[in-house]
Design a protein around this motif. Structure first.
Motif, PDB file in Angstrom:
ATOM      1  N   ALA A 165     -20.073  10.661 -31.551  1.00  0.00           N
ATOM      2  CA  ALA A 165     -19.466   9.523 -32.246  1.00  0.00           C
ATOM      3  C   ALA A 165     -17.987   9.385 -31.876  1.00  0.00           C
ATOM      4  N   ARG A 166     -17.283  10.490 -31.846  1.00  0.00           N
ATOM      5  CA  ARG A 166     -15.858  10.457 -31.520  1.00  0.00           C
ATOM      6  C   ARG A 166     -15.629   9.920 -30.108  1.00  0.00           C
ATOM      7  N   ARG A 167     -16.359  10.458 -29.154  1.00  0.00           N
ATOM      8  CA  ARG A 167     -16.184  10.025 -27.762  1.00  0.00           C
ATOM      9  C   ARG A 167     -16.612   8.574 -27.542  1.00  0.00           C
ATOM     10  N   GLY A 168     -17.619   8.145 -28.288  1.00  0.00           N
ATOM     11  CA  GLY A 168     -18.110   6.781 -28.128  1.00  0.00           C
ATOM     12  C   GLY A 168     -17.326   5.748 -28.914  1.00  0.00           C
ATOM     13  N   GLY A 169     -16.486   6.226 -29.838  1.00  0.00           N
ATOM     14  CA  GLY A 169     -15.745   5.296 -30.681  1.00  0.00           C
ATOM     15  C   GLY A 169     -16.606   4.697 -31.782  1.00  0.00           C
ATOM     16  N   PHE A 170     -17.679   5.421 -32.149  1.00  0.00           N
ATOM     17  CA  PHE A 170     -18.581   4.954 -33.201  1.00  0.00           C
ATOM     18  C   PHE A 170     -18.257   5.668 -34.505  1.00  0.00           C
ATOM     19  N   PRO A 171     -18.357   4.985 -35.643  1.00  0.00           N
ATOM     20  CA  PRO A 171     -18.208   5.710 -36.907  1.00  0.00           C
ATOM     21  C   PRO A 171     -19.430   6.606 -37.134  1.00  0.00           C
ATOM     22  N   ALA A 172     -19.215   7.679 -37.846  1.00  0.00           N
ATOM     23  CA  ALA A 172     -20.315   8.545 -38.291  1.00  0.00           C
ATOM     24  C   ALA A 172     -19.996   8.912 -39.732  1.00  0.00           C
ATOM     25  N   ASP A 173     -20.197   7.936 -40.623  1.00  0.00           N
ATOM     26  CA  ASP A 173     -19.810   8.093 -42.020  1.00  0.00           C
ATOM     27  C   ASP A 173     -20.582   9.200 -42.709  1.00  0.00           C
ATOM     28  N   VAL A 174     -21.860   9.281 -42.412  1.00  0.00           N
ATOM     29  CA  VAL A 174     -22.713  10.330 -42.974  1.00  0.00           C
ATOM     30  C   VAL A 174     -23.568  10.884 -41.844  1.00  0.00           C
ATOM     31  N   VAL A 175     -23.583  12.206 -41.726  1.00  0.00           N
ATOM     32  CA  VAL A 175     -24.479  12.889 -40.790  1.00  0.00           C
ATOM     33  C   VAL A 175     -25.279  13.879 -41.631  1.00  0.00           C
ATOM     34  N   ALA A 176     -26.581  13.637 -41.737  1.00  0.00           N
ATOM     35  CA  ALA A 176     -27.435  14.474 -42.585  1.00  0.00           C
ATOM     36  C   ALA A 176     -28.546  15.091 -41.747  1.00  0.00           C
TER      37      ALA A 176
END
Length: 91
Positions: free
Chosen positions: A67-78
């Motif tokens: 997510a960080r490298r792609g510039g995507f949010p990852a609000d919740v990772v379950a």
């Protein structure tokens, strides 16, 4: 390999066109290629203001790095600990 559900809040994502969704998918695949086989994108569901993604990965940290490298949010990772469906009711 563990399975994860990722919730990404992206306002108005459900209103974007096919070309923009294709660009997002291409960016995701590019990052996945760089990260290697320890993280795999299975499928994503686009709703009005969110994307729900299913990933297989060796760790939550690797999902967050994608997510960080792609510039995507990852609000919740379950992490998925079990699955049920209508067949479960018959057991």
């Amino acid at each position: 390999m563990p399975k994860f559900v990722i919730e990404r809040s992206i306002p108005q994502i459900g209103a974007v066109g096919a070309a923009e969704l294709q660009a997002i998918a291409q960016k995701s695949c590019s990052v996945l290629q760089d990260l290697g086989p320890a993280v795999q994108w299975v499928q994503s569901y686009v709703t009005g203001d969110k994307i729900y993604c299913i990933y297989n990965a060796t760790s939550e940290e690797l999902v967050r790095e994608h997510a960080r490298r792609g510039g995507f949010p990852a609000d919740v990772v379950a992490r998925v600990v079990n699955t049920i469906d209508p067949i479960t009711a018959e057991a």
